[in-house]
Write a protein that holds these residues in place. Structure first.
Motif, PDB file in Angstrom:
ATOM      1  N   UNK A   1      44.706   6.821  42.000  1.00 19.42           N
ATOM      2  CA  UNK A   1      45.618   5.775  41.549  1.00 19.42           C
ATOM      3  C   UNK A   1      46.438   5.173  42.675  1.00 19.42           C
ATOM      4  N   UNK A   2      46.924   6.014  43.588  1.00 22.83           N
ATOM      5  CA  UNK A   2      47.716   5.508  44.717  1.00 22.83           C
ATOM      6  C   UNK A   2      46.889   4.572  45.591  1.00 22.83           C
ATOM      7  N   UNK A   3      45.614   4.886  45.777  1.00 24.04           N
ATOM      8  CA  UNK A   3      44.739   4.030  46.579  1.00 24.04           C
ATOM      9  C   UNK A   3      44.553   2.670  45.906  1.00 24.04           C
ATOM     10  N   UNK A   4      44.429   2.679  44.588  1.00 22.72           N
ATOM     11  CA  UNK A   4      44.282   1.425  43.854  1.00 22.72           C
ATOM     12  C   UNK A   4      45.537   0.576  44.001  1.00 22.72           C
ATOM     13  N   UNK A   5      46.705   1.202  43.872  1.00 23.72           N
ATOM     14  CA  UNK A   5      47.965   0.463  44.008  1.00 23.72           C
ATOM     15  C   UNK A   5      48.140  -0.083  45.416  1.00 23.72           C
ATOM     16  N   UNK A   6      47.714   0.690  46.425  1.00 19.71           N
ATOM     17  CA  UNK A   6      47.783   0.239  47.813  1.00 19.71           C
ATOM     18  C   UNK A   6      46.883  -0.979  48.024  1.00 19.71           C
ATOM     19  N   UNK A   7      45.694  -0.955  47.450  1.00 20.12           N
ATOM     20  CA  UNK A   7      44.771  -2.082  47.572  1.00 20.12           C
ATOM     21  C   UNK A   7      45.367  -3.347  46.970  1.00 20.12           C
ATOM     22  N   UNK A   8      46.039  -3.199  45.817  1.00 19.93           N
ATOM     23  CA  UNK A   8      46.680  -4.350  45.178  1.00 19.93           C
ATOM     24  C   UNK A   8      47.809  -4.884  46.056  1.00 19.93           C
ATOM     25  N   UNK A   9      48.615  -3.998  46.612  1.00 23.13           N
ATOM     26  CA  UNK A   9      49.726  -4.428  47.462  1.00 23.13           C
ATOM     27  C   UNK A   9      49.226  -5.131  48.711  1.00 23.13           C
ATOM     28  N   UNK A  10      48.179  -4.588  49.328  1.00 24.60           N
ATOM     29  CA  UNK A  10      47.643  -5.205  50.542  1.00 24.60           C
ATOM     30  C   UNK A  10      47.062  -6.584  50.263  1.00 24.60           C
TER      31      UNK A  10
END
Length: 308
Positions: A89-98
């Motif tokens: 989940x954290x990786x998905x949120x990071x991808x959205x932020x980037x």
């Protein structure tokens, strides 16, 4: 101010833009949504797959553009069980932020229950007395009860309509044994967590929120959406229990022909009905009043409270 809220649910990602003023009712100005069905983009290890991550990032970027076009001064976003429970989940949120610069906040199940309760309290007002609120999402069931704006009891259970469909109701339609096993699982899961609610003061008003509850109310005779958000709507347990065997024998395509049931939601309507019936039965509730406000509105109201 004009405020945008992105709600990343297990089924739908929804941008709601509202005119928000402290002490006033938030007035929706536009809505933009897509059925991403993140709960179906889950691998055998529970992770959100690459396609789900990319589609989410793309749509959040689209929401950002729409919000800016609508004149939103602020844009907030939150995610619920589909991302919260995924190991990546954290990786998905990071991808959205980037990709977008948008930080999506992760809500706990208890957060969901409390914020949905706040929305229902503001909708019905203090004269409603002690409220009991049930919300069936795609990934989880939230139940909250109390007499204030913050509930005394708030619980979240992994019994969303999408999750129960995926994990317990294979086939279209599912077989008799699968339906029976799903019903048994749902009721046992709810019963294990009921003690805080059974110890609490009996509610004066019982409320249901969410698209699933609205659809169940509609197919059992509630007013259509064309009559507006202020039309009184309710879900009767007797009517729901009477129609559940029919839903169990229908295909998703057949369910989509029922009033108020979208094609994208039809496949999980049976699971939603099983969860709603079990919740009402185990809590001793014969009737739910349908509240048009839910989690998104709770988020907006809490934001406005903070501004004040």
């Amino acid at each position: 101010m004009r405020l945008g809220v992105i709600d990343v649910g297990s089924n739908t990602v929804h941008l709601l833009v509202v005119d928000a003023h402290t002490g006033a009712q938030p007035l929706p100005t536009s809505s933009h949504k897509r059925e991403l069905r993140l709960s179906e983009h889950v691998t055998d290890t529970g992770e959100i797959d690459d396609a789900g991550r990319e589609q989410l990032a793309d749509f959040v970027a689209e929401c950002l553009t729409v919000a800016e076009d609508q004149g939103a001064e602020d844009l907030m976003g939150f995610v619920t069980s589909a991302i919260r429970e995924a190991p990546n989940g954290d990786d998905v949120l990071t991808a959205v932020k980037e990709r977008t610069g948008i930080v999506l906040d992760v809500l706990t199940g208890e957060d969901e229950a409390r914020l949905t309760f706040l929305a229902a309290r503001r909708w019905f007002g203090w004269s409603a007395g002690t409220l009991l609120v049930a919300d069936i999402g795609g990934g989880s069931l939230e139940i909250a009860q109390g007499m204030d704006e913050d509930p005394d009891v708030a619980i979240s259970l992994p019994l969303g309509a999408g999750r129960v469909t995926r994990d317990h109701l294979p086939g279209d339609p599912p077989g008799v044994e699968a339906v029976r096993a799903a019903r048994k699982h749902v009721r046992a899961t709810i019963a294990r967590e009921l003690r805080p609610l059974t110890k609490a003061t009996a509610p004066d008003r019982v409320v249901g929120t969410s698209k699933t509850m609205r659809s169940l109310a509609r197919i059992t005779g509630a007013a259509p959406s064309s009559e507006g958000m202020y039309a009184a709507r309710s879900l009767e347990r007797a009517a729901l229990d009477a129609i559940l065997p029919k839903l169990a024998n229908m295909t998703a395509a057949q369910r989509s022909s029922l009033p108020g049931v979208s094609t994208s939601r039809a496949h999980q309507l049976l699971a939603g009905g099983i969860v709603a019936s079990a919740t009402m039965d185990l809590l001793g509730v014969d009737r739910l009043e349908i509240c048009p406000w839910a989690l998104r509105e709770g988020i907006i109201l809490r934001r406005l409270d903070g501004m004040h």
